[in-house]
Design an enzyme around this catalytic site. Structure first.
Site, short mmCIF file in Angstrom:
data_model
loop_
_atom_site.label_atom_id
_atom_site.label_comp_id
_atom_site.label_asym_id
_atom_site.label_seq_id
_atom_site.Cartn_x
_atom_site.Cartn_y
_atom_site.Cartn_z
N ASP A 160 6.27 -4.11 -1.38
CA ASP A 160 5.67 -3.02 -0.62
C ASP A 160 6.70 -1.92 -0.39
O ASP A 160 7.91 -2.16 -0.48
CB ASP A 160 5.13 -3.55 0.72
CG ASP A 160 4.12 -2.59 1.36
OD1 ASP A 160 3.84 -1.53 0.78
OD2 ASP A 160 3.61 -2.92 2.44
N THR A 197 0.85 -1.20 0.00
CA THR A 197 0.00 0.00 0.00
C THR A 197 0.88 1.24 0.00
O THR A 197 1.94 1.25 0.63
CB THR A 197 -0.87 0.01 1.27
OG1 THR A 197 -1.68 -1.17 1.28
CG2 THR A 197 -1.79 1.23 1.32
N GLY A 232 2.67 4.29 7.57
CA GLY A 232 2.32 5.68 7.30
C GLY A 232 0.95 5.78 6.62
O GLY A 232 0.21 6.73 6.85
N GLU A 235 -0.24 -5.56 6.08
CA GLU A 235 1.10 -5.60 5.49
C GLU A 235 1.99 -6.58 6.24
O GLU A 235 2.75 -7.34 5.63
CB GLU A 235 1.71 -4.19 5.50
CG GLU A 235 0.99 -3.24 4.56
CD GLU A 235 1.46 -1.80 4.63
OE1 GLU A 235 1.16 -1.05 3.71
OE2 GLU A 235 2.12 -1.42 5.62
N THR A 261 4.31 4.57 -3.56
CA THR A 261 5.31 3.83 -4.35
C THR A 261 4.66 2.60 -4.96
O THR A 261 4.85 2.31 -6.16
CB THR A 261 6.51 3.43 -3.45
OG1 THR A 261 6.89 4.55 -2.66
CG2 THR A 261 7.69 2.96 -4.28
#
Ligand code: 5RP
Length: 219
Positions: free
Chosen positions: A81, A28, A96, A103, A31
């Site tokens: 990621d 997520t 963040g 994740e 990037t």
């Protein structure tokens, strides 16, 4: 080169790790959003996709990918990621974007965890970026008091609710000289769902994008 271009380059460099038949975990953030844009080009190499957030799931579905659950796929071949901070041991601060729990689950389920960052994310000691912690809403104050005892300064990410219906505390000023120890210690506080220190399961490959190109670090 601006930060967006560096992120795009990092995402592009990660495509090489998607081999034919890959079950891919998708992270997520901004990037990873560049990566998602590129995934249709390597669609024929992807056997299944699992996502770490509702936001990434929506973007994947817009590009025609059927997003499967981890329970359906079992372990995933590659998880790609971003991160908010990384060090030379490939330990990370993440969350963040508030997706740290899923994740961390996908990182744990991945045979290979490829982390993609621009060079502003590499630090000597983790902790300049406030450590995100997902907490049960009813335990937010209890967890905050425990963090104050550890000399951290927790700030409630007001108005933000995670995909798991929980809250986020962003903790400033933690002295993270031993990331695995700090990760374990915070994880043990009742009410903590997930701490955004990824040290027990660091990245396997770190792709750092800078003006001079991509630097690859391996565990
Ligand atoms: C989301 C994350 C992201 O990986 C992290 O915030 C990095 O984001 P970006 O690629 O936008 O800099 O952990 O929960």
């Amino acid at each position: 080169m601006d930060a967006s271009q560096k992120k795009r380059n990092a995402a592009e460099a990660a495509l090489q790790f998607i081999e034919p038949g890959t079950v891919l975990g998708v992270g997520t953030g901004s990037t990873v959003n560049f990566l998602i844009d590129m995934l249709p080009d390597v669609r024929d190499r992807i056997d299944g996709v699992v996502s770490s957030s509702n936001a990434s799931t929506a973007l994947l579905q817009e590009r025609g990918f059927e997003v499967r659950t981890l329970n359906e796929t079992g372990d995933i071949d590659v998880y790609i990621d971003g991160a908010d901070e990384c060090n030379k041991h490939l330990q990370l601060i993440k969350g963040g974007g508030g997706a740290l729990t899923r994740e961390k689950v996908l990182a744990a389920a991945a045979r290979r965890f490829v982390c993609i960052v621009d060079d502003s994310k590499l630090v000597g000691m983790l902790g300049r970026f406030p450590v995100p912690i997902e907490v049960l809403p009813m335990a937010q104050e209890l967890v905050s008091r425990q963090l104050l005892k550890m000399r951290g300064h927790p700030i409630w990410r007001e108005g933000f609710v995670t995909d798991n219906s929980n809250h986020i505390l962003d903790v400033e000023d933690l002295q993270i000289s031993n990331p695995p120890e700090m990760e374990a210690r915070i994880s043990q506080i009742p009410g903590v769902v997930t701490v955004g220190i990824f040290a027990a399961r660091p990245a396997d490959i770190l792709l750092i994008s800078g003006d001079g190109g991509i630097r690859e670090m391996r565990a």
